[in-house]
Design an enzyme around this catalytic site. Structure first.
Site, PDB file in Angstrom:
ATOM      1  N   ASP A  80       0.820  -1.226   0.000  1.00 61.18           N
ATOM      2  CA  ASP A  80       0.000   0.000   0.000  1.00 61.18           C
ATOM      3  C   ASP A  80       0.851   1.272   0.000  1.00 61.18           C
ATOM      4  OD1 ASP A  80       0.574  -0.943   2.710  1.00 61.18           O
ATOM      5  OD2 ASP A  80      -0.738   0.634   3.474  1.00 61.18           O
ATOM      6  N   HIS A  81       2.190   1.143   0.057  1.00 63.94           N
ATOM      7  CA  HIS A  81       3.061   2.325   0.035  1.00 63.94           C
ATOM      8  C   HIS A  81       3.906   2.415  -1.236  1.00 63.94           C
ATOM      9  CE1 HIS A  81       2.199   3.492   4.246  1.00 63.94           C
ATOM     10  NE2 HIS A  81       1.793   2.233   4.242  1.00 63.94           N
ATOM     11  N   HIS A 114       8.325  -1.552  12.233  1.00 60.95           N
ATOM     12  CA  HIS A 114       7.127  -1.988  11.502  1.00 60.95           C
ATOM     13  C   HIS A 114       7.503  -3.078  10.498  1.00 60.95           C
ATOM     14  CE1 HIS A 114       3.270  -1.629   9.386  1.00 60.95           C
ATOM     15  NE2 HIS A 114       3.957  -1.551   8.259  1.00 60.95           N
TER      16      HIS A 114
HETATM   17 ZN   LIG Z   1       3.108  -1.149   6.366  1.00 55.50          ZN
HETATM   18 ZN   LIG Z   2       0.386   1.012   5.318  1.00 56.89          ZN
END
Ligand SMILES: [Zn+2]
Ligand SMILES: [Zn+2]
Length: 257
Positions: A64-65, A139
């Site tokens: 999603d990035h 993360h």
């Molecule tokens: Zn992420």
């Molecule tokens: Zn994300």
């Protein structure tokens, strides 16, 4: 300096919020931070010229990035221009492989992507007087938060991350902190992965309270879940009394000097 939000959601886009990314605009420069969705269209919709983007920053390599990067480069392939691509060593290597899958670094492509690996903690000059620093956050192995230090102010983007105290110590006094605030805290029981992967509004408010920020910007909302910006604001406000900006897609935040 202006921050133009092209998306403010988490991994699941909805009609209200696309995946998180934004533009930083300062003194004629336009920088793109994270690459989901149809960036060319969104940048035009935001009233800017995609070809003006001179630097791209990718926080980490979750889809999603990063999934919009090849399409963005493809849409500009005939432009005689180069763009610098910044990220951790893992991110930069991944992005180059992704571009190569589509043949987007071949000789015939006029739009040139120039990779720049950010060594964690080291200052890299973007333009005279403007510096970016990448800072690892817990993360993904590729994850970096970005610290943009400019004559017009200091902007910090956490990327995806749980609330991580060392980041708040380093971000102390920033003019603007854009931070992962995926959900309110009541989702932590139902979605335990949130505890180690993403920020929630209660912990974000608590950590931000002591950091001396000028503006706090929660972002990366899981808008497929059933909560409102008001609930996010209420939780942050339990601890944080400073200026708060809860962005929508295409919000523009202007930082006064
Ligand atoms: Zn992420
Ligand atoms: Zn994300």
């Amino acid at each position: 300096m202006k921050i133009i939000f092209l998306g403010t959601g988490g991994a699941v886009p909805t009609s209200a919020r696309d995946n998180t990314s934004f533009l930083l605009e300062m003194a004629g420069e336009l920088w793109l931070v994270d690459c989901p969705g149809s960036l060319t269209r969104k940048i035009i919709k935001a009233g800017r010229e995609p070809r003006r983007v001179s630097a791209i920053f990718i926080s980490h390599i979750h889809a999603d990035h990063v999934y919009g990067l090849p399409a963005f480069v493809h849409s500009l392939m005939l432009e005689e221009k180069s763009v610098r691509l910044f990220g951790s060593a893992e991110t930069v290597e991944f992005c180059l492989r992704l571009l190569d899958l589509f043949g987007l670094r071949k000789e015939k492509i006029s739009y040139r992507v120039e990779p720049v690996v950010l060594t964690p903690g080291l200052r890299t000059e973007l333009s005279p007087g403007v510096v970016v620093i990448g800072w690892p956050v817990p993360h993904h192995t590729s994850s970096l938060a970005f610290f943009f230090e400019t004559p017009r102010g200091r902007v910090v983007f956490s990327g995806d991350t749980p609330v991580h105290q060392p980041l708040f110590e380093r971000a102390a006094g920033a003019d603007c902190l854009i931070h992962d605030c995926s959900t309110p805290s009541r989702y932590l029981d139902r979605l335990p992965f949130l505890q180690t992967m993403h920020g929630n509004s209660l912990e974000l408010g608590r950590a931000a309270a002591g950091a001396g920020l000028r503006i706090l910007v929660p972002c990366h909302f899981f808008s497929d879940l059933d909560f409102s910006p008001h609930e996010v604001e209420t939780e942050i406000r339990k601890y944080y009394g400073g200026r708060l900006f809860i962005p929508e897609d295409f919000s523009c935040l202007e930082l006064e000097p």
